[in-house]
Design a protein around this motif. Structure first.
Motif, PDB file in Angstrom:
ATOM      1  N   LEU A  20       0.839  -1.205   0.000  1.00 42.18           N
ATOM      2  CA  LEU A  20       0.000   0.000   0.000  1.00 42.18           C
ATOM      3  C   LEU A  20       0.869   1.249   0.000  1.00 42.18           C
ATOM      4  O   LEU A  20       1.914   1.288   0.642  1.00 42.18           O
ATOM      5  N   SER A  21       0.425   2.286  -0.723  1.00 44.89           N
ATOM      6  CA  SER A  21       1.227   3.505  -0.714  1.00 44.89           C
ATOM      7  C   SER A  21       0.745   4.413   0.423  1.00 44.89           C
ATOM      8  O   SER A  21      -0.396   4.311   0.867  1.00 44.89           O
ATOM      9  N   SER A  22       1.632   5.285   0.874  1.00 44.07           N
ATOM     10  CA  SER A  22       1.276   6.126   2.012  1.00 44.07           C
ATOM     11  C   SER A  22       0.714   7.453   1.518  1.00 44.07           C
ATOM     12  O   SER A  22       1.411   8.458   1.460  1.00 44.07           O
ATOM     13  N   VAL A  23      -0.564   7.421   1.159  1.00 40.24           N
ATOM     14  CA  VAL A  23      -1.244   8.635   0.702  1.00 40.24           C
ATOM     15  C   VAL A  23      -2.523   8.835   1.495  1.00 40.24           C
ATOM     16  O   VAL A  23      -3.119   7.870   1.962  1.00 40.24           O
ATOM     17  N   THR A  24      -2.917  10.077   1.648  1.00 37.87           N
ATOM     18  CA  THR A  24      -4.187  10.342   2.322  1.00 37.87           C
ATOM     19  C   THR A  24      -5.317   9.985   1.366  1.00 37.87           C
ATOM     20  O   THR A  24      -5.087   9.730   0.180  1.00 37.87           O
ATOM     21  N   LYS A  25      -6.534  10.007   1.907  1.00 33.89           N
ATOM     22  CA  LYS A  25      -7.702   9.647   1.116  1.00 33.89           C
ATOM     23  C   LYS A  25      -7.819  10.514  -0.138  1.00 33.89           C
ATOM     24  O   LYS A  25      -8.264  10.053  -1.186  1.00 33.89           O
ATOM     25  N   ASP A  26      -7.397  11.770  -0.018  1.00 33.65           N
ATOM     26  CA  ASP A  26      -7.483  12.667  -1.174  1.00 33.65           C
ATOM     27  C   ASP A  26      -6.188  12.717  -1.969  1.00 33.65           C
ATOM     28  O   ASP A  26      -5.946  13.643  -2.739  1.00 33.65           O
ATOM     29  N   GLY A  27      -5.310  11.741  -1.732  1.00 33.77           N
ATOM     30  CA  GLY A  27      -4.173  11.576  -2.632  1.00 33.77           C
ATOM     31  C   GLY A  27      -2.900  12.333  -2.303  1.00 33.77           C
ATOM     32  O   GLY A  27      -1.980  12.386  -3.123  1.00 33.77           O
ATOM     33  N   LYS A  28      -2.793  12.922  -1.112  1.00 36.97           N
ATOM     34  CA  LYS A  28      -1.530  13.600  -0.794  1.00 36.97           C
ATOM     35  C   LYS A  28      -0.527  12.592  -0.243  1.00 36.97           C
ATOM     36  O   LYS A  28      -0.812  11.851   0.678  1.00 36.97           O
ATOM     37  N   LYS A  29       0.653  12.608  -0.830  1.00 35.31           N
ATOM     38  CA  LYS A  29       1.664  11.646  -0.399  1.00 35.31           C
ATOM     39  C   LYS A  29       2.381  12.146   0.855  1.00 35.31           C
ATOM     40  O   LYS A  29       2.815  13.281   0.921  1.00 35.31           O
ATOM     41  N   ILE A  30       2.459  11.290   1.851  1.00 40.16           N
ATOM     42  CA  ILE A  30       3.212  11.601   3.062  1.00 40.16           C
ATOM     43  C   ILE A  30       4.343  10.584   3.154  1.00 40.16           C
ATOM     44  O   ILE A  30       4.098   9.381   3.033  1.00 40.16           O
ATOM     45  N   ASN A  31       5.565  11.045   3.322  1.00 40.42           N
ATOM     46  CA  ASN A  31       6.675  10.104   3.447  1.00 40.42           C
ATOM     47  C   ASN A  31       6.671   9.457   4.823  1.00 40.42           C
ATOM     48  O   ASN A  31       6.644  10.148   5.834  1.00 40.42           O
ATOM     49  N   LEU A  32       6.708   8.136   4.833  1.00 36.66           N
ATOM     50  CA  LEU A  32       6.853   7.430   6.102  1.00 36.66           C
ATOM     51  C   LEU A  32       8.232   6.781   6.100  1.00 36.66           C
ATOM     52  O   LEU A  32       8.597   6.088   5.159  1.00 36.66           O
ATOM     53  N   ALA A  33       8.988   7.051   7.148  1.00 37.57           N
ATOM     54  CA  ALA A  33      10.360   6.556   7.174  1.00 37.57           C
ATOM     55  C   ALA A  33      10.663   5.929   8.525  1.00 37.57           C
ATOM     56  O   ALA A  33       9.908   6.075   9.476  1.00 37.57           O
ATOM     57  N   ALA A  34      11.783   5.218   8.573  1.00 36.06           N
ATOM     58  CA  ALA A  34      12.120   4.475   9.792  1.00 36.06           C
ATOM     59  C   ALA A  34      13.210   5.179  10.602  1.00 36.06           C
ATOM     60  O   ALA A  34      14.116   5.786  10.041  1.00 36.06           O
ATOM     61  N   ASN A  35      13.085   5.102  11.923  1.00 39.31           N
ATOM     62  CA  ASN A  35      14.169   5.487  12.825  1.00 39.31           C
ATOM     63  C   ASN A  35      14.977   4.235  13.112  1.00 39.31           C
ATOM     64  O   ASN A  35      14.434   3.263  13.626  1.00 39.31           O
ATOM     65  N   LEU A  36      16.248   4.235  12.793  1.00 37.82           N
ATOM     66  CA  LEU A  36      17.064   3.035  13.010  1.00 37.82           C
ATOM     67  C   LEU A  36      18.312   3.345  13.826  1.00 37.82           C
ATOM     68  O   LEU A  36      18.818   4.469  13.814  1.00 37.82           O
TER      69      LEU A  36
END
Lengths: 89, 589
Positions: free
Chosen positions: B258-274
């Motif tokens: 699944l891609s990380s976009v809101t219902k109206d299609g705005k992309k939000i970057n999701l990243a990891a803390n490592l």
């Protein structure tokens, strides 16, 4: 008697797995096969003595084979493992 | 009570603990018949070899282990037949005229001492193999069960260190979890326990002395913790969580594509803390392609020296090579506060370490350490999209000093004709409130901002959250925090700079709409939290978030904010088909 020198190219040096591969290769030949590094001599048929060389990447190492009908082949077999970087990198 | 460790095999275990002392006890007695004793040894070695060959065959055929583990036992056969081991024991029987068991113990001790004293870490790790063989042969000779303890089903084993053979025996007895003092993520125990799906934690110091047999404990690799002295209620919670765990893991993996976009299609970057390169694996399982915060402290811990430029370069490069993503944010050394690095600082000498010598302050004082790291990062950035992040910045003057040092590094790297990336993207961690007042300055100097909400909140409220008496005041459903974040994002947006959030708030589902509403562009968090945040993100629109944010910014009380956000969260949870997908993921949390 055959002797050749090379440098250790694989990043991790001679840890357990490469040492194990060297023993496998050395066991296929009769006679004395030795590895010399850091001024220490190791028996190529002894995994423990090879590991005790603690030879790291960049270390110069000498391979010698003697009392063996195919000295050249024995030394070359082991040299190939080093050249292949023990299939690591 | 809890101890921290390094998770080497994922999962959650609840059970009674059993302290496992690995020393092999055996009688010592003199012998007259040397030949007979040597024969005993020889026969036993032959049996052990056969046993090892069978183990290898079983591993190669079986479906539980994936085949690589066979190499461990192949090396054991070589050690078994090694003149330094076999001949030494054989001959020693004649010299000291003692029973073979005791001779084995002596020789094993001599060999492992040699390995341990070599100062070579890789070598020292392998002593476990030699001990393992000694253990195997003696167990065979004395006809004792490989392990004297029985009824291990469902117990959690606590040990200083485990050998591969011991681990396989324990696994066949049905242990629920493993916790060891020694051994890292690459140790045999790690590799085997991962293959066997036994939750395991390593590097937990002094745990053997701390616990007693029969105590109920919990291993939770999500939090990298071993917990004990738990109340019945807490235990119940973990028993419940354990049941959910496997289901949850499956669900999480299902979100991978699944891609990380809101219902109206705005992309939000999701990243990891490592913090560890090994965590990349987990990150990939959840379909995460970016690292929003890589903490470099682990490279410097548990050693006497500072890692060289070459070592660091190789580490960062390897990290960059280990995943295909858009970016990797590397934070420069952030020692101090609660992090001690023996070669650099000692927080116990400070009255107030959280307000003390930490983060960039240490780096600016220890210029050589800083330069070594900067150069290593700059070099690695030539190979993947690495970005630099400076922690604990509080003023423009500080940044000027950083720029000077940065330029020196660039100059020196050019002089030596080293490959590096001069155009590396740079950001600061906005975690000291004063930094928010230099936004105009920073926006012209750097490429991105990352808000470290944990420290920011601690400083805004002057609350030490590790102090039990006041930690209830540490709540991020807080007007001051949201307001300062609002200022930061508004200013940054004016200059077209992106803002990331990398504190714990980023993984709080309740706060997610507020962060999106504020205009946060990327969120960085523990990898395991990403799937649920991603699912939730997909259930609402940016406009809804903006409305929520505006409401929250006009609320004064923490409790009011929290209950409002809870209400909205429940509403989102009830939306569409997500309801089934998500409820299980949140249960118990």
């Amino acid at each position: 008697m055959k002797s050749l020198k090379l440098k250790i190219k694989n990043k991790l040096g001679i840890h357990a797995r490469p040492a194990s591969m060297i023993v496998d290769a050395a066991m296929k030949h009769s006679g004395n096969i030795k590895l010399i590094a850091n001024g220490i001599v190791a028996d190529a048929k002894s995994i423990l003595s090879i590991m005790m060389l603690a030879a790291e990447c960049g270390t110069e190492i000498e391979i010698t084979a003697e009392n063996n009908s195919d000295d050249d082949k024995a030394a070359d077999d082991i040299k190939n493992l080093f050249e292949r970087k023990f299939d690591e990198d | 009570m809890k101890f921290k460790g390094i998770p080497v095999s994922d999962g959650l275990a609840v059970g009674k603990c059993k302290i496992f002392l690995a020393d092999v006890d055996c009688e010592i007695y003199s012998i007259d018949n040397v030949i007979r004793e040597q024969r005993r040894f020889k026969t036993c070695v032959a049996k052990v070899k056969k046993e090892l060959l069978e183990t290898i065959e079983a591993i190669e055929k079986g479906d539980r282990l994936n085949g690589d583990e066979a190499n461990i036992f192949k090396a054991h056969i070589q050690i078994l037949e090694d003149p330094l081991f076999y001949n030494e024991i054989f001959n020693r029987i004649k010299i000291i005229k003692k029973n073979v068991e005791s001779v084995i113990n002596v020789v094993v001790k001599e060999l492992t001492d040699k390995f341990e004293k070599s100062g070579n870490e890789v070598l020292a790790e392998r002593t476990v193999d030699i001990k393992d063989l000694g253990y195997r042969i003696i167990s065979r000779l004395t006809h004792k069960q490989p392990l004297k303890i029985k009824d291990l089903d469902g117990t959690i084993i606590i040990a200083k260190e485990l050998t591969p053979t011991q681990l396989l025996h324990l696994a066949s007895e049905g242990v629920a979890g493993i916790c060891t003092e020694k051994g890292g993520i690459t140790s045999h125990v790690a590799i085997l326990s991962r293959s066997l799906d036994i939750p395991a934690l390593s590097g937990v110091k002094n745990i053997v002395e701390y616990l007693g047999d029969g105590e109920y404990i919990v291993i939770d690799t999500e939090e990298n913790e071993i917990l004990f002295n738990l109340s019945d209620k807490e235990l119940d919670k973990y028993v419940f969580l354990r049941r959910q765990y496997q289901k949850m893991i499956k669900k999480r993996r299902a979100t991978k594509k699944l891609s990380s976009v809101t219902k109206d299609g705005k992309k939000i970057n999701l990243a990891a803390n490592l913090s560890l390169i090994e965590e990349v694996q987990k990150m990939k399982e959840y379909g995460v392609n970016n690292v929003g915060l890589y903490r470099t402290e682990f490279l410097f811990m548990d050693r006497e020296d500072i890692p060289s430029e070459e070592e660091q370069f190789r580490h960062y490069k390897k990290l960059g090579d280990s995943f295909k993503g858009d970016y990797l944010v590397i934070r420069t050394l952030d020692a101090g506060g609660d992090k001690n690095i023996s070669s650099i600082n000692n927080i116990h000498e400070e009255n107030n370490p959280f307000l003390g010598w930490r983060g960039i302050r240490i780096c600016l004082d220890k210029k050589e350490v800083f330069k070594t790291q900067l150069k290593a990062i700059l070099r690695a950035a030539a190979f993947s999209n690495i970005m630099l992040l400076y922690p604990m910045i509080n003023s423009s003057e500080q940044y000027e000093k950083i720029m000077e040092i940065f330029d020196e590094c660039v100059f020196e790297l050019k002089k030596t004709k080293t490959v590096f990336n001069e155009e590396i993207k740079k950001g600061i961690l906005v975690e000291i409130p004063s930094a928010a007042y230099y936004m105009d300055y920073f926006s012209q100097k750097i490429d991105f901002f990352s808000i470290g909400t944990n420290d920011m909140l601690q400083f805004l409220l002057a609350v030490d959250r590790t102090n039990d008496k006041i930690s209830n005041m540490y709540s991020w459903y807080n007007k001051a925090l949201f307001s300062i974040m609002n200022e930061i994002v508004t200013k940054a947006t004016k200059y077209n700079k992106k803002v990331q959030v990398c504190g714990e708030i980023a993984s709080d589902p309740l706060c997610l709409p507020v962060l999106i509403g504020l205009g946060i562009h990327s969120l960085s968090m523990v990898p395991s939290a990403i799937p649920k945040i991603k699912l939730l993100l997909r259930s609402f629109s940016v406009d809804e978030c903006k409305e929520i944010t505006n409401t929250v910014l006009n609320m004064d009380r923490d409790t009011e904010i929290k209950s409002f956000l809870s209400g909205r969260f429940k509403e989102f949870m009830g939306r569409e088909e997500l309801i089934n997908e998500m409820s299980e993921m949140w249960e118990g949390k």
